[in-house]
Design a protein around this motif. Structure first.
Motif, PDB file in Angstrom:
ATOM      1  N   SER A 185      -0.796  -5.829  28.075  1.00 59.83           N
ATOM      2  CA  SER A 185       0.302  -5.971  28.966  1.00 59.83           C
ATOM      3  C   SER A 185       0.263  -7.602  29.516  1.00 59.83           C
ATOM      4  CB  SER A 185       0.115  -5.195  30.206  1.00 59.83           C
ATOM      5  OG  SER A 185       0.277  -3.855  29.736  1.00 59.83           O
ATOM      6  N   VAL A 186       1.469  -8.280  29.408  1.00 63.81           N
ATOM      7  CA  VAL A 186       1.661  -9.456  29.781  1.00 63.81           C
ATOM      8  C   VAL A 186       2.892  -9.812  30.574  1.00 63.81           C
ATOM      9  CG1 VAL A 186       0.126 -10.464  27.850  1.00 63.81           C
ATOM     10  CG2 VAL A 186       2.610 -10.506  27.920  1.00 63.81           C
ATOM     11  N   GLN A 187       3.015 -10.766  31.166  1.00 64.50           N
ATOM     12  CA  GLN A 187       4.102 -11.172  31.869  1.00 64.50           C
ATOM     13  C   GLN A 187       5.247 -11.974  30.900  1.00 64.50           C
ATOM     14  OE1 GLN A 187       3.220 -13.036  35.762  1.00 64.50           O
ATOM     15  NE2 GLN A 187       3.306 -11.074  36.769  1.00 64.50           N
ATOM     16  N   ALA A 188       6.518 -11.931  31.345  1.00 67.69           N
ATOM     17  CA  ALA A 188       7.114 -12.675  30.699  1.00 67.69           C
ATOM     18  C   ALA A 188       6.865 -14.241  30.449  1.00 67.69           C
ATOM     19  CB  ALA A 188       8.762 -12.560  31.190  1.00 67.69           C
ATOM     20  N   GLY A 189       6.887 -14.804  29.327  1.00 70.40           N
ATOM     21  CA  GLY A 189       6.487 -16.255  29.170  1.00 70.40           C
ATOM     22  C   GLY A 189       5.101 -16.365  28.603  1.00 70.40           C
ATOM     23  N   GLY A 190       4.428 -15.179  28.759  1.00 70.45           N
ATOM     24  CA  GLY A 190       3.222 -15.072  28.302  1.00 70.45           C
ATOM     25  C   GLY A 190       2.840 -15.101  26.736  1.00 70.45           C
ATOM     26  N   SER A 191       1.642 -15.134  26.448  1.00 69.89           N
ATOM     27  CA  SER A 191       1.425 -15.077  24.834  1.00 69.89           C
ATOM     28  C   SER A 191       0.302 -14.105  24.662  1.00 69.89           C
ATOM     29  CB  SER A 191       0.698 -16.610  24.512  1.00 69.89           C
ATOM     30  OG  SER A 191       1.649 -17.391  24.573  1.00 69.89           O
ATOM     31  N   LEU A 192       0.316 -13.622  23.175  1.00 68.97           N
ATOM     32  CA  LEU A 192      -0.601 -12.578  22.860  1.00 68.97           C
ATOM     33  C   LEU A 192      -0.922 -12.921  21.369  1.00 68.97           C
ATOM     34  CD1 LEU A 192       0.546  -8.981  24.163  1.00 68.97           C
ATOM     35  CD2 LEU A 192      -1.616 -10.278  24.831  1.00 68.97           C
ATOM     36  N   THR A 238       3.310  -4.663  25.979  1.00 67.97           N
ATOM     37  CA  THR A 238       4.009  -4.401  26.921  1.00 67.97           C
ATOM     38  C   THR A 238       4.187  -5.864  27.884  1.00 67.97           C
ATOM     39  OG1 THR A 238       3.376  -2.329  27.138  1.00 67.97           O
ATOM     40  CG2 THR A 238       4.722  -3.237  29.130  1.00 67.97           C
ATOM     41  N   VAL A 239       5.581  -6.495  28.000  1.00 71.53           N
ATOM     42  CA  VAL A 239       5.820  -7.404  28.597  1.00 71.53           C
ATOM     43  C   VAL A 239       6.648  -7.328  29.737  1.00 71.53           C
ATOM     44  CG1 VAL A 239       6.865  -9.883  28.385  1.00 71.53           C
ATOM     45  CG2 VAL A 239       5.921  -8.569  26.141  1.00 71.53           C
ATOM     46  N   SER A 240       6.357  -7.663  30.975  1.00 70.35           N
ATOM     47  CA  SER A 240       6.995  -7.402  32.353  1.00 70.35           C
ATOM     48  C   SER A 240       7.856  -8.401  32.603  1.00 70.35           C
ATOM     49  CB  SER A 240       5.897  -6.725  33.194  1.00 70.35           C
ATOM     50  OG  SER A 240       4.980  -7.826  33.471  1.00 70.35           O
ATOM     51  N   GLU A 292      12.137  -7.840  26.192  1.00 63.57           N
ATOM     52  CA  GLU A 292      12.640  -6.754  24.901  1.00 63.57           C
ATOM     53  C   GLU A 292      11.476  -7.133  23.761  1.00 63.57           C
ATOM     54  OE1 GLU A 292      14.060  -9.268  26.852  1.00 63.57           O
ATOM     55  OE2 GLU A 292      15.342 -10.853  25.584  1.00 63.57           O
ATOM     56  N   ASP A 293      10.472  -7.955  23.775  1.00 58.96           N
ATOM     57  CA  ASP A 293       9.569  -7.716  22.831  1.00 58.96           C
ATOM     58  C   ASP A 293       8.492  -6.601  23.213  1.00 58.96           C
ATOM     59  OD1 ASP A 293       9.165 -11.475  23.249  1.00 58.96           O
ATOM     60  OD2 ASP A 293      10.109 -10.257  21.752  1.00 58.96           O
ATOM     61  N   THR A 294       8.670  -5.849  24.149  1.00 63.87           N
ATOM     62  CA  THR A 294       7.862  -4.568  24.590  1.00 63.87           C
ATOM     63  C   THR A 294       8.023  -3.696  23.206  1.00 63.87           C
ATOM     64  OG1 THR A 294       7.782  -5.005  26.536  1.00 63.87           O
ATOM     65  CG2 THR A 294       7.523  -2.783  25.936  1.00 63.87           C
ATOM     66  N   ALA A 295       7.086  -3.140  22.640  1.00 59.93           N
ATOM     67  CA  ALA A 295       6.989  -2.360  21.502  1.00 59.93           C
ATOM     68  C   ALA A 295       5.652  -1.965  21.077  1.00 59.93           C
ATOM     69  CB  ALA A 295       8.005  -2.968  20.506  1.00 59.93           C
ATOM     70  N   MET A 296       5.791  -1.050  20.246  1.00 62.32           N
ATOM     71  CA  MET A 296       4.526  -0.712  19.285  1.00 62.32           C
ATOM     72  C   MET A 296       4.601  -1.612  18.018  1.00 62.32           C
ATOM     73  SD  MET A 296       1.429   0.999  19.383  1.00 62.32           S
ATOM     74  CE  MET A 296       1.748   2.405  20.231  1.00 62.32           C
ATOM     75  N   TYR A 297       3.458  -2.392  18.001  1.00 60.49           N
ATOM     76  CA  TYR A 297       3.337  -3.306  16.835  1.00 60.49           C
ATOM     77  C   TYR A 297       2.414  -2.493  15.676  1.00 60.49           C
ATOM     78  CZ  TYR A 297       6.051  -6.961  19.309  1.00 60.49           C
ATOM     79  OH  TYR A 297       7.088  -7.573  20.007  1.00 60.49           O
ATOM     80  N   TYR A 298       3.067  -2.846  14.656  1.00 59.95           N
ATOM     81  CA  TYR A 298       2.280  -2.230  13.399  1.00 59.95           C
ATOM     82  C   TYR A 298       2.278  -3.220  12.265  1.00 59.95           C
ATOM     83  CZ  TYR A 298       3.896   2.267  15.342  1.00 59.95           C
ATOM     84  OH  TYR A 298       4.233   3.443  16.082  1.00 59.95           O
ATOM     85  N   CYS A 299       1.017  -3.242  11.579  1.00 60.00           N
ATOM     86  CA  CYS A 299       1.196  -3.971  10.491  1.00 60.00           C
ATOM     87  C   CYS A 299       1.115  -3.027   9.128  1.00 60.00           C
ATOM     88  CB  CYS A 299      -0.194  -4.882  10.211  1.00 60.00           C
ATOM     89  SG  CYS A 299      -1.807  -4.074  10.189  1.00 60.00           S
ATOM     90  N   ALA A 300       1.580  -3.617   8.072  1.00 59.12           N
ATOM     91  CA  ALA A 300       1.936  -2.588   6.851  1.00 59.12           C
ATOM     92  C   ALA A 300       1.578  -3.619   5.701  1.00 59.12           C
ATOM     93  CB  ALA A 300       3.004  -2.294   6.813  1.00 59.12           C
ATOM     94  N   ALA A 301       1.182  -3.197   4.681  1.00 57.97           N
ATOM     95  CA  ALA A 301       0.762  -3.759   3.313  1.00 57.97           C
ATOM     96  C   ALA A 301       1.491  -3.130   2.051  1.00 57.97           C
ATOM     97  CB  ALA A 301      -0.786  -3.848   2.970  1.00 57.97           C
ATOM     98  N   LYS A 302       1.714  -3.977   1.147  1.00 57.85           N
ATOM     99  CA  LYS A 302       2.276  -3.638  -0.112  1.00 57.85           C
ATOM    100  C   LYS A 302       2.170  -4.783  -1.077  1.00 57.85           C
ATOM    101  CE  LYS A 302       7.061  -5.191   0.420  1.00 57.85           C
ATOM    102  NZ  LYS A 302       7.561  -5.814  -0.878  1.00 57.85           N
TER     103      LYS A 302
END
Length: 124
Positions: A11-18, A121-123, A89-99
């Motif tokens: 969880s980060v505030q808007a403007g932050g980084s991950l 989660t971005v607040s 609006e970047d709040t989401a579940m992030y998945y990685c996938a490979a092919k």
């Protein structure tokens, strides 16, 4: 069988980084392309960025080119997604996938391997 494990969400505030990490149990012919997807509540899963693990080439969904950077450490079989200037609006579940290749990288049905996801989660 390749396993993908995501980490780095939070969880980060808007403007932050991950920085998200996707660790692969090994690189094979089936993991020559690794991508990040995300799914926000109530929305379809969408592509974010992808990278070839056998050649220095990166791919981005148009909306994320300026804020997100995908990279890799082949020695550790790990792909990263650096996300800056995060928005709610970047709040989401992030998945990685490979092919096995980069063709049609946004087509999710072409991916052989998927991780379990990491929540961002971005607040405001």
């Amino acid at each position: 069988q390749v396993q993908l494990v995501e980490s780095g969400g939070g969880s980060v505030q808007a403007g932050g980084s991950l920085r998200l990490s996707c660790a692969a149990s090994g690189y094979t012919d089936g993991t020559k392309f690794i991508a990040w997807f995300r799914q926000a509540p109530g929305k379809e899963r969408e592509g974010v960025a992808g990278i070839r693990t056998d050649f220095p080439a990166t791919y981005y969904a148009d909306s994320d080119k300026t804020r997100f950077t995908i990279s890799q450490n082949n020695a550790e079989n790990t792909v990263y997604l650096q996300m800056n200037s995060l928005k709610p609006e970047d709040t989401a579940m992030y998945y990685c996938a490979a092919k096995g290749d980069a063709d049609n990288w946004l087509r999710q049905t072409l991916y052989t391997y998927w991780g379990q996801g990491t929540q961002v989660t971005v607040s405001s």
